[in-house]
Design a protein around this motif. Structure first.
Motif, short mmCIF file in Angstrom:
data_model
loop_
_atom_site.label_atom_id
_atom_site.label_comp_id
_atom_site.label_asym_id
_atom_site.label_seq_id
_atom_site.Cartn_x
_atom_site.Cartn_y
_atom_site.Cartn_z
N LEU A 34 0.84 -1.20 0.00
CA LEU A 34 0.00 0.00 0.00
C LEU A 34 0.87 1.25 0.00
O LEU A 34 1.92 1.29 0.64
CB LEU A 34 -0.91 0.03 1.24
N SER A 35 0.44 2.27 -0.71
CA SER A 35 1.09 3.57 -0.67
C SER A 35 0.01 4.61 -0.40
O SER A 35 -1.17 4.38 -0.61
CB SER A 35 1.81 3.86 -1.99
N GLY A 36 0.45 5.76 0.12
CA GLY A 36 -0.50 6.83 0.43
C GLY A 36 -0.05 7.62 1.62
O GLY A 36 1.15 7.78 1.87
N PHE A 37 -1.02 8.08 2.43
CA PHE A 37 -0.67 8.92 3.58
C PHE A 37 -1.82 8.97 4.58
O PHE A 37 -2.96 8.63 4.27
CB PHE A 37 -0.30 10.34 3.13
N ALA A 38 -1.48 9.44 5.78
CA ALA A 38 -2.47 9.77 6.82
C ALA A 38 -2.20 11.21 7.23
O ALA A 38 -1.06 11.60 7.46
CB ALA A 38 -2.33 8.83 8.01
N LEU A 39 -3.27 12.00 7.31
CA LEU A 39 -3.15 13.45 7.51
C LEU A 39 -4.18 13.93 8.53
O LEU A 39 -5.36 13.60 8.43
CB LEU A 39 -3.41 14.14 6.16
N ASN A 40 -3.72 14.73 9.53
CA ASN A 40 -4.65 15.37 10.45
C ASN A 40 -5.37 16.51 9.73
O ASN A 40 -4.74 17.31 9.04
CB ASN A 40 -3.91 15.95 11.66
N LEU A 41 -6.68 16.59 9.90
CA LEU A 41 -7.48 17.68 9.34
C LEU A 41 -7.83 18.69 10.43
O LEU A 41 -7.89 18.33 11.62
CB LEU A 41 -8.76 17.13 8.69
N ALA A 42 -8.08 19.92 10.04
CA ALA A 42 -8.34 21.00 10.99
C ALA A 42 -9.60 20.74 11.83
O ALA A 42 -9.71 21.23 12.95
CB ALA A 42 -8.47 22.33 10.26
N ASP A 43 -10.54 19.93 11.32
CA ASP A 43 -11.79 19.69 12.05
C ASP A 43 -11.70 18.51 13.03
O ASP A 43 -12.69 18.10 13.61
CB ASP A 43 -12.95 19.47 11.07
N GLY A 44 -10.48 17.96 13.21
CA GLY A 44 -10.30 16.89 14.19
C GLY A 44 -10.30 15.50 13.60
O GLY A 44 -9.99 14.52 14.29
N ARG A 45 -10.64 15.37 12.32
CA ARG A 45 -10.62 14.06 11.68
C ARG A 45 -9.22 13.74 11.17
O ARG A 45 -8.37 14.61 11.09
CB ARG A 45 -11.60 14.02 10.49
#
Length: 93
Positions: A34-45
Motif C-alpha cells: 500500500l502507498s498513500g498517507f495519513a493526515l490530520n485535518l483541521a476539524d479533528g478528523r
C-alpha cells in the motif's frame, strides 16, 4: 490477484494526538503493497489515502473501523476510486 484501487477514508472521533497517523502507517506497512498517507485535518478528523490491491485496502479499512486503533473511532466515511499514483511508500503528513 485483486485489482488496484484507491481508498480515501475520513476517520471521526478522538483520533488526533494519540499516534493514530503513525499506527495507520505501521498497519499499512504490515499489510504491504500500500502507498498513500495519513493526515490530520483541521476539524479533528484524520484523512487516510491508500492505494494498492483491493484486499489490502479493505484490510486497512477494516482496521480503521475496529477497536484496535489508538484513541477512539466514532465513524469512518470512505470512497473508492481508481489509483492516481505518485506516492512513495506510506507517509505521515
Amino acid at each position: 490477484m485483486s485489482e488496484d484501487v484507491r481508498l480515501v477514508a475520513w476517520v471521526r472521533g478522538h483520533v488526533q494526538g494519540v499516534g493514530f497517523r503513525w499506527f495507520t502507517r505501521a498497519k499499512a506497512l504490515e499489510i504491504g503493497g500500500l502507498s498513500g498517507f495519513a493526515l490530520n485535518l483541521a476539524d479533528g478528523r484524520v484523512q487516510v489515502v491508500a492505494e494498492g490491491a483491493r484486499d489490502g485496502c479493505e484490510g486497512l479499512l477494516d482496521w480503521l473501523q475496529s477497536d484496535d486503533t489508538p484513541g477512539r473511532v466514532d465513524g469512518v466515511t470512505e470512497i473508492w476510486d481508481t489509483p492516481r499514483g505518485g506516492y512513495d511508500g506510506f507517509a505521515v503528513r
